[in-house]
Design an enzyme around this catalytic site. Structure first.
Site: not given
Length: 313
Positions: A36, A39, A72, A190, A249
């Site tokens: 994944k 970030g 995001g 996730d 997570k």
């Protein structure tokens, strides 16, 4: 034995690193690893490049990586440009029809292709998909529709990926999927990664995050728990040690392990080449969660793998 003056210390270090990686390369060749990607590793150019290189190298040595991504921050940027105010409830984006159009445009049309192009530029053979393609992922409304078009995973069809993986391609999958009626939903990346890892019976699920891993003290990076069993991970959630954004997570890792994934890793994506450090070195850098207790498990131990002298899980 004397050091050859023509061989630098840097060259010797490179050879040493390759030698350490050999047993892991041999062990994981042909195995599926779901990553994944998100970030800071997605937001900063230098970290993007390191992740792309890691994935290309994994594929080059015979590992079969599958990449799942969100996006995001870029979604928020485009919502702002289009004067659509993002709304969050319980930490999840409330997704109405207009917002869903932007989510799909950004994740499927922009972010996905940026990742594919980055991997292909380095010699990888990446193919971009969304969860909707070939009904790879079937969505259902999350929370009974309380957050609009926010979805959960209802089903996964791993047969879509098998011919790509067998031919050496790297699937890159955005976390957008349609329900049985064809309505697109925005699913947490996730969650998609964990369910895909389970459906593929992956050797590893690796979540790139903006934290060193699971910490007993969220303000103290030295409190990193390097190795946990499934039962220990559940206990940490029940006791409130794992809280906030780390809870979903960790729950994602727990669900994947319960469905047969070999090991789940929560890794600091802010560290360059975090993937290679986690997979191909003895110590690793993040938290590894495994399905069952292993001998001599010590949470803070720098050497934590089983079957090999380190972290392969």
């Amino acid at each position: 034995m004397s050091q050859d003056p023509l061989i630098s210390a840097e060259d010797s270090l490179r050879v040493s690193v390759l030698s350490e990686a050999l047993p892991y390369i041999q062990r994981f060749a042909g195995r599926r690893v779901v990553v994944k990607y998100g970030g800071a590793a997605m937001a900063h150019k230098s970290l993007q490049e390191a992740v792309f290189r890691d994935l290309a190298l994994l594929a080059c040595v015979g590992v079969r990586p599958v990449v799942v991504h969100g996006g995001g921050p870029e979604i928020n940027e485009w919502l702002t440009r289009l004067a659509i105010k993002p709304t969050f409830r319980d930490g999840l984006r409330v997704t109405d029809a207009d917002t869903m159009d932007v989510v799909e445009m950004v994740l499927v049309g922009r972010v996905n292709k940026q990742i594919v192009n980055g991997l292909n530029r380095l010699g990888g053979r990446a193919v971009g998909l969304s969860g909707s393609d070939g009904r790879l992922v079937e969505a259902r409304a999350w929370g009974g529709g309380s957050h609009g078009l926010v979805g959960d995973v209802a089903a996964v069809n791993p047969a879509v990926l098998a011919p790509l993986l067998d031919a050496g391609y790297i699937p890159v999958i955005s976390s957008v999927a349609a329900n049985a009626e064809g309505q697109a939903h925005n699913i947490n990346a996730d969650t998609v990664a964990g369910e895909l890892a389970a459906a593929l019976q992956a050797e590893k699920l690796i979540l790139l995050t903006d934290t060193p891993g699971i910490l007993t003290d969220r303000d103290d990076p030295s409190s990193l728990l390097r190795h946990l069993t499934l039962a220990q991970a559940r206990e940490l959630i029940a006791n409130g040690v794992v809280a906030g954004g780390m809870t979903p997570k960790t729950e994602c890792c727990i669900r994947a392990l319960a469905q047969g994934v070999g090991a789940a890793h929560i890794v600091d994506g802010r560290v360059p080449h975090a993937l290679l450090l986690e997979v191909f070195t003895d110590a690793g850098i993040g938290t590894m969660v495994v399905g069952r207790c292993q001998p001599d498990t010590v949470a803070a131990s720098p050497v934590r793998r089983s079957g090999l002298p380190g972290h392969g899980g």
